[in-house]
Write an enzyme that holds these catalytic residues in place. Structure first.
Site, short mmCIF file in Angstrom:
data_model
loop_
_atom_site.label_atom_id
_atom_site.label_comp_id
_atom_site.label_asym_id
_atom_site.label_seq_id
_atom_site.Cartn_x
_atom_site.Cartn_y
_atom_site.Cartn_z
CB VAL A 23 -0.98 -0.11 1.30
CG1 VAL A 23 -1.75 1.24 1.45
CG2 VAL A 23 -1.78 -1.16 1.21
CB ILE A 24 2.40 3.09 -2.75
CG1 ILE A 24 3.12 1.74 -3.27
CG2 ILE A 24 3.42 3.82 -2.87
CD1 ILE A 24 4.03 1.13 -2.08
CD1 TRP A 56 -0.76 7.93 6.69
CD2 TRP A 56 -0.56 5.67 6.48
NE1 TRP A 56 -1.13 7.27 7.89
CE2 TRP A 56 -1.07 5.78 7.73
CE3 TRP A 56 -0.53 4.60 5.64
CZ2 TRP A 56 -1.63 4.85 8.39
CZ3 TRP A 56 -0.82 3.47 6.55
CH2 TRP A 56 -1.36 3.58 7.82
NE ARG A 102 6.88 12.67 0.81
CZ ARG A 102 7.48 13.30 1.83
NH1 ARG A 102 8.78 13.21 2.12
NH2 ARG A 102 6.83 14.19 2.43
CB ALA A 148 3.83 11.82 -5.66
CE LYS A 188 -17.56 4.57 -7.42
NZ LYS A 188 -16.62 5.42 -8.26
CG ASP A 242 -13.35 10.00 -8.79
OD1 ASP A 242 -14.22 10.27 -7.74
OD2 ASP A 242 -12.13 10.30 -8.63
CD GLU A 258 -12.70 14.16 -7.07
OE1 GLU A 258 -12.13 13.16 -6.40
OE2 GLU A 258 -11.70 14.88 -7.43
CD GLU A 299 -17.88 8.69 -9.00
OE1 GLU A 299 -17.83 9.72 -8.20
OE2 GLU A 299 -16.89 7.79 -9.23
CD GLU A 331 -18.14 9.67 -3.74
OE1 GLU A 331 -16.78 10.02 -3.49
OE2 GLU A 331 -18.16 9.20 -4.96
#
Length: 494
Positions: free
Chosen positions: A45-46, A48, A75, A117, A165, A228, A232, A398, A402
């Site tokens: 899991v890359i 946070w 990182r 990133a 969602k 998505d 937003e 969406e 949500e």
């Protein structure tokens, strides 16, 4: 849309004039996860940020005893290292490491890092994947950026997506509630973009089930990122902020007391309007009004629909063309000089703090004009996505589910910033960029039309009454989580 699984039972559901295949989740399926993740010994899991903590912890708990390790990759020198350690991911037990090393050693790596990133480091990130490994995304930003660069994913890896969602804190809190109530969780969509070993579909479905998703719907990665990122900026975050501000200014300008104006705008939306939509559908909001209120709702709906649709069309085109992603990347590069600013300093949200602190206040009403404007914008988004060919399950999630079930509870609890700023950087930037456009166009076009009795075209409201989204929502209502989101963290939360 249709797919098959070698591990999980699928279900065909009819949504209006289409059929879609889904998978129903639940904790009783956790014993099937080792089979779903056949060949996977480590999931990395890359990142946070919003989704990372929730997904890492949910996966770890769901896979406990399976022999599959969940390892967090951050990182070098990341300030999040300490946060990960506090919930049990440490170098000492082999579950925390440097991000590129974790990608290289993982059979499946979920890229949940910030979009900035991605943009700056995507070549190095993609180069760290071993042939035959699986790349997982919870957001289609990277595909959009690759397309804008004329680039693509390596052809020798699986590329899948699972997109909850709701924001990360909700993914975690509902999973925790699921310990007591099976079926609690955040619904998710999934996509298989590349499948090099014939196992990508079950990898994605296993990931969704392990996150606690009660139901998983199919989409494509391109369709997901368009809906998505667009959503937003639309009714989920940007539009609801803009229209709440414009209505508050309208009501106070008409002489309404500030506390009452807040109750009739933000709290009307996040309270009775959202709860009615969630439980009984869109038309139920209108049907419970008296005759005078119905007339006000119709005028507001007809006046607001096309101004909102105009802005939404522009947003969608900017997302589809890559302009919006480029805008996000450029904005993040300016943050060293101009950091992201506050969005709750106006009179409305200052008043809102006082209103929310008064636990004895009267419950917000369904303000007919507020409801008409809000539903007009929501339906403009629904209609646009339908016209652009998106799946019904994606449109409903969406644009409606949500909003009322996953995001509005956060605005209800602590105001607009608490909702927006718990989301990704891309979402936060988009909400800030577009909210003012909705505020402006409603003040310039919709409200003058109402005040001058110039609302002549009833077509938007007539189409609202006959829209097939109502039938779709009836199906989706049967697929909603078994409990509502707990905005306040549950006791003992990790």
């Amino acid at each position: 849309m249709s797919f098959t699984s070698k591990v999980f039972e699928t279900r065909l559901v009819k949504m209006a004039d289409r059929e879609e295949t889904i998978v129903a989740g639940g904790r009783h399926l956790f014993p099937l996860l080792p089979k779903a993740f056949d060949g996977i010994k480590q999931i990395g899991v890359i990142g946070w940020s919003s989704q990372g903590p929730a997904q890492a912890q949910n996966l770890r708990e769901s896979l406990e005893g399976s022999g599959i390790r969940v390892k967090v990759g951050l990182r070098e020198g990341s300030s999040s290292m300490r946060e990960a350690e506090q919930v049990g991911f440490t170098g000492a037990n082999g579950t925390l490491g440097e991000m590129y090393q974790v990608i290289r050693e993982s059979d499946m790596a979920l890229l949940l890092i910030s979009d900035a990133a991605f943009a700056e480091n995507y070549k190095k990130i993609l180069g760290a994947f071993r042939p035959g490994a699986t790349l997982g995304l919870s957001h289609g930003f990277l595909l959009s950026h690759l397309q804008a660069q004329g680039d693509d994913f390596p052809k020798n890896i699986n590329v899948v997506a699972v997109c909850p969602k709701g924001m990360g804190p909700s993914v975690r809190r509902l999973y925790e509630q699921g310990r007591e109530v099976n079926g609690a969780g955040i619904n998710a969509s999934f996509a298989v973009h590349q499948d090099v070993n014939g196992k990508a579909t079950d990898y994605a479905l296993g990931w969704s089930v392990a996150l606690g998703s009660p139901y998983t719907f199919e989409t494509t990665l391109e369709s997901e990122y368009k809906s998505d990122i667009f959503g937003e900026r639309g009714i989920l975050l940007g539009a609801v902020h803009g229209l709440a501000e414009s209505l508050y200014a309208r009501y106070t300008g008409q002489g309404m007391a500030k506390d009452d104006a807040y109750l009739n705008t933000s709290e009307s939306i996040t309270g009775p309007i959202s709860k009615t939509i969630s439980r009984s559908g869109l038309k139920a909001v209108y049907e419970q009004l008296d005759d005078t209120e119905k007339a006000a709702f119709r005028d507001a709906y007809n006046a607001a629909y096309h101004p909102c649709r105009e802005i939404l069309e522009e947003i969608y085109d900017d997302v589809a063309s890559g302009n919006e992603v480029r805008s996000v990347i450029n904005a993040t590069r300016r943050h060293a000089t101009y950091p992201m600013g506050k969005i709750d300093s106006t009179d409305m949200w200052t008043v809102g703090e006082t209103v929310r602190a008064n636990t004895g206040r009267n419950y917000a009403p369904i303000n007919a004009e507020t409801a008409g404007v809000y539903l007009a914008c929501m339906m403009a988004q629904v209609d646009l996505l339908q016209d652009r060919g998106h799946p019904y399950s994606e449109i409903a999630n969406e644009s409606i589910i949500e909003a009322v079930d996953s995001l509005n509870p956060y605005m209800d609890y602590k105001g607009v910033s608490y909702m927006v700023d718990n989301c990704s950087t891309t979402a936060r930037l988009g909400a800030r960029k577009w909210a003012s456009r909705f505020d402006y166009i409603l003040k310039q076009q919709a409200f003058p039309a109402i005040d001058q009795n110039a609302v002549q075209d009833n077509t938007p409201f007539d189409k609202f009454l006959t829209s097939n989204i109502h039938e779709v929502l009836q199906v989706c209502a049967k697929l909603r989580p078994s409990v509502d989101i707990a905005v306040v963290p549950t006791r003992g939360a990790g």
